[in-house]
Design a protein around this motif. Structure first.
Motif, PDB file in Angstrom:
ATOM      1  N   LEU A   1     -73.438 -65.318 -45.580  1.00 48.86           N
ATOM      2  CA  LEU A   1     -72.052 -64.938 -45.299  1.00 48.86           C
ATOM      3  C   LEU A   1     -71.182 -66.172 -45.048  1.00 48.86           C
ATOM      4  N   VAL A   2     -71.746 -67.177 -44.391  1.00 49.99           N
ATOM      5  CA  VAL A   2     -71.011 -68.428 -44.176  1.00 49.99           C
ATOM      6  C   VAL A   2     -70.747 -69.119 -45.504  1.00 49.99           C
ATOM      7  N   GLU A   3     -71.748 -69.147 -46.388  1.00 50.44           N
ATOM      8  CA  GLU A   3     -71.577 -69.766 -47.697  1.00 50.44           C
ATOM      9  C   GLU A   3     -70.477 -69.079 -48.496  1.00 50.44           C
ATOM     10  N   LEU A   4     -70.421 -67.757 -48.412  1.00 47.82           N
ATOM     11  CA  LEU A   4     -69.391 -67.015 -49.137  1.00 47.82           C
ATOM     12  C   LEU A   4     -67.999 -67.392 -48.623  1.00 47.82           C
ATOM     13  N   ARG A   5     -67.869 -67.512 -47.316  1.00 49.13           N
ATOM     14  CA  ARG A   5     -66.559 -67.881 -46.771  1.00 49.13           C
ATOM     15  C   ARG A   5     -66.175 -69.290 -47.201  1.00 49.13           C
ATOM     16  N   GLU A   6     -67.144 -70.205 -47.170  1.00 50.52           N
ATOM     17  CA  GLU A   6     -66.863 -71.579 -47.598  1.00 50.52           C
ATOM     18  C   GLU A   6     -66.551 -71.637 -49.087  1.00 50.52           C
ATOM     19  N   GLY A   7     -67.032 -70.651 -49.841  1.00 53.47           N
ATOM     20  CA  GLY A   7     -66.770 -70.601 -51.274  1.00 53.47           C
ATOM     21  C   GLY A   7     -65.464 -69.902 -51.623  1.00 53.47           C
ATOM     22  N   GLY A   8     -64.720 -69.494 -50.618  1.00 56.08           N
ATOM     23  CA  GLY A   8     -63.406 -68.891 -50.862  1.00 56.08           C
ATOM     24  C   GLY A   8     -63.371 -67.384 -50.831  1.00 56.08           C
ATOM     25  N   PHE A   9     -64.479 -66.742 -50.435  1.00 59.18           N
ATOM     26  CA  PHE A   9     -64.514 -65.280 -50.340  1.00 59.18           C
ATOM     27  C   PHE A   9     -64.266 -64.869 -48.880  1.00 59.18           C
ATOM     28  N   ALA A  10     -63.126 -64.344 -48.629  1.00 59.77           N
ATOM     29  CA  ALA A  10     -62.741 -63.992 -47.255  1.00 59.77           C
ATOM     30  C   ALA A  10     -63.157 -62.560 -46.939  1.00 59.77           C
ATOM     31  N   LEU A  11     -64.441 -62.351 -46.758  1.00 57.09           N
ATOM     32  CA  LEU A  11     -64.929 -61.012 -46.432  1.00 57.09           C
ATOM     33  C   LEU A  11     -64.504 -60.632 -45.020  1.00 57.09           C
TER      34      LEU A  11
ATOM     35  N   ARG B   1     -70.015 -57.335 -52.334  1.00 56.18           N
ATOM     36  CA  ARG B   1     -70.001 -56.784 -53.683  1.00 56.18           C
ATOM     37  C   ARG B   1     -70.974 -57.565 -54.581  1.00 56.18           C
ATOM     38  N   ARG B   2     -71.196 -57.028 -55.777  1.00 51.89           N
ATOM     39  CA  ARG B   2     -72.109 -57.684 -56.711  1.00 51.89           C
ATOM     40  C   ARG B   2     -71.643 -59.089 -57.068  1.00 51.89           C
ATOM     41  N   LYS B   3     -70.337 -59.284 -57.201  1.00 56.15           N
ATOM     42  CA  LYS B   3     -69.831 -60.606 -57.566  1.00 56.15           C
ATOM     43  C   LYS B   3     -70.192 -61.649 -56.514  1.00 56.15           C
ATOM     44  N   HIS B   4     -70.288 -61.206 -55.254  1.00 53.50           N
ATOM     45  CA  HIS B   4     -70.654 -62.132 -54.190  1.00 53.50           C
ATOM     46  C   HIS B   4     -72.115 -62.558 -54.319  1.00 53.50           C
TER      47      HIS B   4
ATOM     48  N   LEU C   1     -80.159 -55.882 -46.080  1.00 50.57           N
ATOM     49  CA  LEU C   1     -78.813 -55.643 -45.544  1.00 50.57           C
ATOM     50  C   LEU C   1     -78.087 -54.587 -46.374  1.00 50.57           C
ATOM     51  N   ALA C   2     -78.176 -54.709 -47.698  1.00 50.01           N
ATOM     52  CA  ALA C   2     -77.510 -53.745 -48.577  1.00 50.01           C
ATOM     53  C   ALA C   2     -78.057 -52.335 -48.366  1.00 50.01           C
ATOM     54  N   ASP C   3     -79.367 -52.226 -48.202  1.00 55.17           N
ATOM     55  CA  ASP C   3     -79.972 -50.912 -47.986  1.00 55.17           C
ATOM     56  C   ASP C   3     -79.515 -50.301 -46.669  1.00 55.17           C
ATOM     57  N   TRP C   4     -79.341 -51.119 -45.644  1.00 52.43           N
ATOM     58  CA  TRP C   4     -78.850 -50.598 -44.360  1.00 52.43           C
ATOM     59  C   TRP C   4     -77.456 -50.005 -44.510  1.00 52.43           C
ATOM     60  N   MET C   5     -76.688 -50.525 -45.494  1.00 49.81           N
ATOM     61  CA  MET C   5     -75.333 -50.036 -45.727  1.00 49.81           C
ATOM     62  C   MET C   5     -75.302 -48.982 -46.841  1.00 49.81           C
ATOM     63  N   ASN C   6     -76.502 -48.504 -47.231  1.00 48.59           N
ATOM     64  CA  ASN C   6     -76.630 -47.496 -48.299  1.00 48.59           C
ATOM     65  C   ASN C   6     -76.073 -47.973 -49.626  1.00 48.59           C
ATOM     66  N   LYS C   7     -76.228 -49.279 -49.904  1.00 41.16           N
ATOM     67  CA  LYS C   7     -75.815 -49.847 -51.182  1.00 41.16           C
ATOM     68  C   LYS C   7     -77.086 -50.268 -51.923  1.00 41.16           C
TER      69      LYS C   7
ATOM     70  N   LEU D   1     -77.043 -52.873 -54.938  1.00 49.47           N
ATOM     71  CA  LEU D   1     -76.148 -54.017 -54.813  1.00 49.47           C
ATOM     72  C   LEU D   1     -76.853 -55.332 -55.150  1.00 49.47           C
ATOM     73  N   VAL D   2     -78.066 -55.500 -54.674  1.00 44.53           N
ATOM     74  CA  VAL D   2     -78.778 -56.776 -54.825  1.00 44.53           C
ATOM     75  C   VAL D   2     -79.964 -56.603 -55.768  1.00 44.53           C
ATOM     76  N   GLY D   3     -79.962 -57.375 -56.839  1.00 45.13           N
ATOM     77  CA  GLY D   3     -81.065 -57.310 -57.801  1.00 45.13           C
ATOM     78  C   GLY D   3     -82.125 -58.341 -57.505  1.00 45.13           C
ATOM     79  N   THR D   4     -83.002 -58.560 -58.474  1.00 50.71           N
ATOM     80  CA  THR D   4     -84.003 -59.622 -58.376  1.00 50.71           C
ATOM     81  C   THR D   4     -83.441 -60.882 -59.022  1.00 50.71           C
ATOM     82  N   LEU D   5     -84.117 -61.978 -58.841  1.00 52.43           N
ATOM     83  CA  LEU D   5     -83.651 -63.235 -59.419  1.00 52.43           C
ATOM     84  C   LEU D   5     -83.500 -63.131 -60.926  1.00 52.43           C
TER      85      LEU D   5
END
Length: 377
Positions: free
Chosen positions: A62-72, A79-82, A110-116, A119-123
């Protein structure tokens, strides 16, 4: 009652906004100790160590996303783009495939806890492993046992005992019963022995919560030595005046001092587990493990039985996991063949009309090996 991590103390150590921090803490309070695995078979909750790794990985992402310009504004806005951006970032800084897979596992929880759920695939959903140098092999190509690297386990452990008897006894446990490092730390030698069936019950520090039993055979002396050094409070061989983390640091310091590193003698303590499991295979198969390159094969039935025994002794859930310790006959035969020249590769490709799979088959190598040869040309 299961131990639960103090998630507030961990989360507040990261530079998250108050809202993100508060909502993440609510999710973690409810789910941090819950199991999220397709292969784990134990009903036991996650260890404190795994809980902390999970929380730190999620917070760091989440910190990396904010530093990358994503203001969650909230974890719920993930989201998937993140996820795609994070993976590309990790790949660009040359993180290993295993490291990235672990991070995705934590984010998937984390995604499963939010019923998503999706959202997150494999590598593999985000990058081509081969092109990015992230391909992983679960088949041993080299023998990592101490024996194969010219280190006499009995003599070296006796030498280490002069520096630290506890470290030495933990190494003896690993060599005698194929324990992982953490399992040897946390084993309670007095309580773990089942005298009726002559079995050692390995239940603490196991991977994926998979308890197992290991035959004691004629190795009671190792357990007696461990019992003499047992901590009277915890029953393990970790001394009372050190935390598990402090002991782990000391353990590796002692090993390094005696040359038990890849850059030193070319072995790690995990090599004792490899050696034990190779011995299990040989006992049941009647021939040396494939990684020993002895050139002899057992019949199919004995091989299958030996593989099952290795998997049981290792505490894994899938037969293919045995290959990480003993390799396969096919892989060793392939490694023994001379590497084709680039001219031979080009001729095979021409004969196969450019079909790389057919060319690799004709050369007697894997398609991945063919790609490596082409890349090096």
């Amino acid at each position: 009652m299961a131990a639960i991590l103090n998630v507030r103390a961990v989360v507040r150590g990261y530079r998250l906004t108050p809202t993100v921090s508060a909502e993440l803490i609510l999710l973690l309070d409810e789910h941090v100790s819950s199991v999220h695995s397709r292969t784990r078979i134990s009903a036991k909750p996650l260890s404190i160590k795994t809980q902390e790794l999970r929380v730190r990985a999620i917070c760091a992402a989440l910190v990396e996303l904010r530093e990358g310009g994503f203001a969650l504004a909230s974890p719920w806005n993930l989201r998937r783009k993140h996820i795609e951006w994070l993976v590309q970032r990790w790949v660009s800084v040359k993180q290993s495939g295993g490291t990235i897979e672990n991070k995705l596992t934590y984010l998937r929880a984390l995604a499963d806890w939010m019923n998503k759920d999706n959202l997150v695939g494999t590598l593999d959903d985000y990058v081509d492993r081969r092109e990015n140098g992230l391909a992983r092999s679960y088949v041993a190509e080299v023998d990592r046992s101490w024996e194969a690297n010219g280190v006499n386990a009995h003599e070296k452990i006796a030498e280490i005992a002069s520096t630290c008897p506890r470290t030495a006894v933990q190494l003896r446990l690993q060599a005698a019963f194929g324990l992982r490092i953490e399992e040897s730390f946390m084993l309670q030698p007095v309580r773990a022995v089942n005298d009726i069936d002559m079995l050692l019950e390995v239940t603490r520090g196991t991977k994926g919560g998979r308890d197992r039993v290991v035959p004691i055979e004629e190795k009671y002396a190792v357990l007696e030595a461990a019992a003499r050094l047992a901590n009277p409070l915890t029953g393990s061989t970790v001394p009372a005046d050190r935390t598990l983390k402090q002991w782990r640091n000391w353990y590796y310091y002692v090993l390094e001092r005696h040359g038990i590193t890849k850059s030193g003698l070319g072995v790690t303590s995990h090599g004792l587990r490899h050696q034990y499991l190779q011995e299990v295979y040989e006992k049941w198969a009647g021939v040396a493990a494939p990684v020993k390159q002895a050139g002899k094969r057992p019949d199919a039935e004995r091989h299958s039985q030996a593989i099952r025994r290795v998997v049981e002794a290792a505490g894994h859930s899938r037969p293919t996991k045995a290959n990480a310790y003993i390799s396969t006959f096919a892989r060793q035969e392939r490694l023994a063949k001379p590497t084709p020249t680039i001219d031979e590769v080009r001729s095979a490709l021409e004969a196969a009309a450019g079909n790389k799979s057919h060319a690799a088959l004709a050369l007697g190598i894997s398609r991945q090996a063919l790609y490596r040869l082409l890349d090096a040309a």
